[in-house]
Design an enzyme around this catalytic site. Sequence first.
Site, PDB file in Angstrom:
ATOM      1  CG  ASP A 151     -99.898 -47.507 -63.959  1.00  0.00           C
ATOM      2  OD1 ASP A 151    -101.006 -48.050 -63.796  1.00  0.00           O
ATOM      3  OD2 ASP A 151     -99.069 -47.906 -64.796  1.00  0.00           O
ATOM      4  CE  LYS A 207    -103.652 -53.876 -67.151  1.00  0.00           C
ATOM      5  NZ  LYS A 207    -103.097 -55.036 -67.830  1.00  0.00           N
ATOM      6  CD  GLN A 241    -101.337 -55.372 -63.326  1.00  0.00           C
ATOM      7  OE1 GLN A 241    -102.061 -56.162 -62.721  1.00  0.00           O
ATOM      8  NE2 GLN A 241    -101.134 -55.464 -64.619  1.00  0.00           N
ATOM      9  CG  HIS A 268     -97.007 -51.218 -68.346  1.00  0.00           C
ATOM     10  ND1 HIS A 268     -97.291 -50.571 -69.520  1.00  0.00           N
ATOM     11  CD2 HIS A 268     -97.425 -52.495 -68.512  1.00  0.00           C
ATOM     12  CE1 HIS A 268     -97.869 -51.423 -70.362  1.00  0.00           C
ATOM     13  NE2 HIS A 268     -97.952 -52.602 -69.777  1.00  0.00           N
ATOM     14  CB  CYS A 286     -95.262 -53.692 -71.252  1.00  0.00           C
ATOM     15  SG  CYS A 286     -96.090 -54.376 -72.673  1.00  0.00           S
TER      16      CYS A 286
HETATM   17  N1  7TS Z   1     -99.730 -49.900 -66.131  1.00  0.00           N
HETATM   18  C1  7TS Z   1     -99.544 -51.109 -65.596  1.00  0.00           C
HETATM   19  C2  7TS Z   1     -98.909 -51.247 -64.242  1.00  0.00           C
HETATM   20  C3  7TS Z   1     -99.948 -52.236 -66.319  1.00  0.00           C
HETATM   21  O1  7TS Z   1     -99.759 -53.454 -65.789  1.00  0.00           O
HETATM   22  C4  7TS Z   1    -100.539 -52.073 -67.605  1.00  0.00           C
HETATM   23  C5  7TS Z   1    -100.927 -53.249 -68.454  1.00  0.00           C
HETATM   24  C6  7TS Z   1    -100.737 -50.785 -68.075  1.00  0.00           C
HETATM   25  C7  7TS Z   1    -100.306 -49.720 -67.319  1.00  0.00           C
HETATM   26  C8  7TS Z   1    -101.409 -50.510 -69.375  1.00  0.00           C
HETATM   27  O2  7TS Z   1    -102.765 -50.810 -69.271  1.00  0.00           O
HETATM   28  P1  7TS Z   1    -103.711 -50.757 -70.551  1.00  0.00           P
HETATM   29  O3  7TS Z   1    -104.979 -51.361 -70.069  1.00  0.00           O
HETATM   30  O4  7TS Z   1    -103.850 -49.350 -70.936  1.00  0.00           O
HETATM   31  O5  7TS Z   1    -103.040 -51.576 -71.615  1.00  0.00           O
HETATM   32  N2  7TS Z   1    -100.289 -54.423 -68.124  1.00  0.00           N
HETATM   33  C9  7TS Z   1    -100.281 -55.595 -68.824  1.00  0.00           C
HETATM   34  C10 7TS Z   1     -99.602 -56.705 -68.363  1.00  0.00           C
HETATM   35  O6  7TS Z   1     -98.964 -56.774 -67.328  1.00  0.00           O
HETATM   36  N3  7TS Z   1     -99.758 -57.712 -69.266  1.00  0.00           N
HETATM   37  O7  7TS Z   1    -100.523 -57.258 -70.266  1.00  0.00           O
HETATM   38  C11 7TS Z   1    -100.858 -55.939 -70.005  1.00  0.00           C
END
Ligand code: 7TS
Length: 396
Positions: free
Chosen positions: A190, A216, A193, A117, A354
């Site tokens: 990371d 999430k 997910q 990401h 992303c």
């Molecule tokens: N890493 C991964 C693998 C992600 O899927 C996401 C967000 C992030 C980091 C960032 O997370 P945040 O909570 O700090 O924003 N992924 C997604 C997605 O797949 N669709 O919307 C956000």
Amino acid sequence: MLREQFPILETRIYGRPLIYLDNAATTQKPLAVIEALSDYYKTLNSNIHRGVHHLAAEATELHEQTRGKIQRFIGARNSCEIVFTRGTTEAVNLVASSFAKRFFDGDDEVIVSGMEHHSNIVPWQLTGAKLRVIPFSDEGVLDLEALECLFTSKTRIVAVAHVSNSLGTVNPVRQIVEIAHSHGVPVLVDGAQAVAHTVVDVQQMGCDFYCLSGHKMYAPMGIGVLYGREELLSELPPYQGGGEMIKDVTFEHTTYNELPFRFEAGTPSVGDTLGLSAAIDFMQQAGMATIAAYEDDLLRYATRRLGEVDGLRIYGTAAHKAGVISFLIGESHPYDVGTLLDKMGIAVRTGHHCAQPVMDRYGIPGTVRASFALYNTHEEIDAFVEALKRIAPMLM
Ligand code: 7TS
């Protein structure tokens, strides 16, 4: 019934029942989480750590208990290894910034995977490091032999996703940690997910840092966690300056607080922390192994049934996947598929998710992505597949 605990799932979209398949973007929240949040503001709201009064003491106690709960949930050794952040993005930025200040010397390399990401790419670019990239196969499997060849004397850290948000691949993080550690290089994982969908044990994984986002995993937006192995975390300089992260401040010199408070400048998101606590209780009541098995069944069922849709191609067909299915239909644009699904009450995500380098790898502008959570059902997948069967001929 589990679904009844999610009021939003009763919503109707254009007169049809909502089918929510955008869980990789954010999961919906159960009543227990919504109530934890509203109860906090109704009965407990106060700033923590700095008050002698009753409310402040109680809020502090609950906030700190949550730290312990997370520690146990992800198998960390000590609660001082748990730093509250706004989410995964902030957790990665914290490590990138502080790790670079401490360990980079101007000619540095960071190994990332090709399926990261953007939030596990850009923070490292901001440090000035050169990125070296673990390639992946057409199926979406990382090439660990190629990883072996990426290490040089300038490699400072490896940063990889536990689960890819665009392909669904569950990466062999334990093996990656073993390889990196054999080169004397630490690893950041990371887990954005992963943590709501599989059992996570950071000690067993052996990683040095693990990042996650509450929203999430059924918790509110605005709260996340950085796990850092104590020996390494204690070597890093602070990320932001402000209240709570200090021991003593004068105009000439400031000394810093102990772990984890050194990394938590300013007023934390206490209500959201308590929401995260309720979300962990909720997941543990359901049982992480049960959740993982149920979602695996949904993934297999959906993958099989999507084979019935003419012209549908799935991107990400690794043997070891979480509940994420990225696909395209014929030459149609993902946005058109997403818009037509929306008209039928079905929420999916379209675009590059992303993860632009993943799309570049396949030479596509983006995908349609369906992603599952513990409240999705076979009936919803049936409705999704039937909707796609109606849409496909319109677009080809
Ligand atoms: N890493 C991964 C693998 C992600 O899927 C996401 C967000 C992030 C980091 C960032 O997370 P945040 O909570 O700090 O924003 N992924 C997604 C997605 O797949 N669709 O919307 C956000």
